[in-house]
Design an enzyme around this catalytic site. Structure first.
Site, short mmCIF file in Angstrom:
data_model
loop_
_atom_site.label_atom_id
_atom_site.label_comp_id
_atom_site.label_asym_id
_atom_site.label_seq_id
_atom_site.Cartn_x
_atom_site.Cartn_y
_atom_site.Cartn_z
N ARG A 38 0.82 -1.22 0.00
CA ARG A 38 0.00 0.00 0.00
C ARG A 38 0.85 1.27 0.00
NH1 ARG A 38 -4.92 0.07 2.37
NH2 ARG A 38 -4.36 -1.88 3.41
N CYS A 43 -26.79 -2.06 -7.37
CA CYS A 43 -28.09 -2.29 -6.74
C CYS A 43 -27.91 -2.84 -5.32
CB CYS A 43 -28.91 -3.26 -7.60
SG CYS A 43 -30.64 -3.34 -7.11
#
Length: 380
Positions: free
Chosen positions: A265, A331
């Site tokens: 990271r 959704c």
């Protein structure tokens, strides 16, 4: 170092050429992070934990900066090899790998950190008399979220230190030499040197039980400041304290043992943004929703880890600020990229930049709802 962000003109050009949403990576920022770590840890071997971002161009860039590549799957090994990284510069660490996968990777010449007693036995049966490296679990764990704590009592990773006697018996049974130790305490949760140094001290104390060591790998987990409240890990301070520990261990152990870190990271997060476009604006008596053409299928960190990502209105940075919720197009009610965030009020068609998206962004994307993944580009 100034954080990477494209301006309105550049963003519109990029979106026009490549579409929206779009992952954009800045090679300059990534190189700067590589140089920073190389300067802080010149006495250590540094691996890039490529699970953070397996874009082949980025893997190649980081390898050219002098980093070896740490992998967790055959697919990641293949990416590293295609990027021109030799097997001698690749390591492999993975829990739950089956025997076929382990044997295949050993046969390729990739360095493997074995994660369990059963893995040690499998390699011993197939390759008796060889040198091995093992991942140990010794009770120290940290991470930016409970799901990414990879050390401590709740972690599935590694051979617990209470099983060292069994480990040594297996080594004796198959004439194996334990020449390497490995740990990884967690992802992205290290902001203070003391947190990592506690785990370093613990592993180095355990290391004295193994007389044939050639390398000790302390893993990664270096955090980056996603939110304004988070402070940067003082890398130079960590480097000084690690050097002192390396010298002390060398004196006590009687010879030099190679030591390594595996940042992921830290190298790539700040060098990436996700450009998205505003598709709708909805208001109810309590909230204002800014809908965009992206969401959890492209950046899962907010819904999976409740992660914070700074968001910039690239198109209208000087608009009056309002408190809005940036919602995705999937959704799912939880498909929210930012809740109640104070932003320059967007208009339809505005481009927003989701910052610090270079790590665990595209690599964790999916085609949920059968929506395609975004494109990626690297700016040099």
């Amino acid at each position: 170092m100034k954080k990477f962000l494209v301006n309105d003109r550049a963003a519109r050009v990029l979106v026009r050429r490549h579409g929206s949403p779009l992952y954009v990576y800045d090679a300059k920022t990534i190189r700067a992070r590589c140089r920073e770590l190389k300067k802080a840890f010149p006495f250590m071997r540094l691996y890039y934990a490529c699970k953070a971002n397996t874009n082949p161009e980025i893997v190649r860039l980081i390898a050219k900066m002098g980093f070896d590549i740490e992998t967790t799957s055959p697919g990641e090994i293949a990416v590293a090899r295609k990027a021109g990284v030799s097997v001698s510069r690749i390591s492999y660490t993975c829990a739950a790998a089956n025997e076929k996968e382990l044997i295949s990777i050993v046969q390729q010449g990739v360095g493997v950190h074995l994660d369990s007693l059963s893995q040690v036995e499998a390699i011993g049966r197939r390759f008796p008399g060889r040198d091995i490296s093992v991942r140990l679990a010794h009770g120290v764990g940290v991470g930016h979220h409970a799901h990414v704590v990879t050390g401590g009592p709740e972690s599935k990773f590694g051979i617990h230190v209470t099983h060292i006697p069994q480990l040594k018996k297996l080594a004796l049974k198959y004439d194996l030499r334990i020449t390497g130790l490995h740990q990884h305490i967690g992802s992205g949760g290290i902001f203070k040197p003391s947190v990592l140094l506690e785990a370093v001290d613990s592993l180095l104390e355990i290391a004295t039980q193994f007389p044939h060591l050639e390398h000790v790998d302390f893993g990664g987990g270096f955090g980056i400041p996603y939110s304004p409240a988070e402070k940067r890990l003082p890398i130079n301070e960590l480097g000084r304290k690690m050097r002192a520990r390396a010298k002390k261990f060398t004196r006590e152990y009687g010879r030099v043992v190679e030591m390594s870190f595996e940042p992921g990271r830290y190298l790539v997060a700040e060098g990436g943004i996700l450009l998205v476009s505003v598709t709708d604006i909805k208001r109810n008596p309590r909230k204002t929703f800014v809908d965009v053409d992206s969401g959890m299928g492209h950046l899962v960190r907010p819904i999976m880890y409740d992660s914070y990502h700074e968001i910039e209105n690239v198109t209208h940075p000087r608009h009056r600020k309002e408190r809005v919720t940036v919602a995705g197009l999937y959704c799912e009610s939880g498909d929210v990229l930012a809740k109640n965030r104070l932003l320059p009020m967007p208009e339809l068609g505005d481009i927003l930049a989701i910052k610090n998206a270079g790590a665990y962004g595209y690599v964790m994307s999916s085609e949920y709802n059968l929506r395609p993944k975004p494109k990626e580009i690297v700016l040099h």
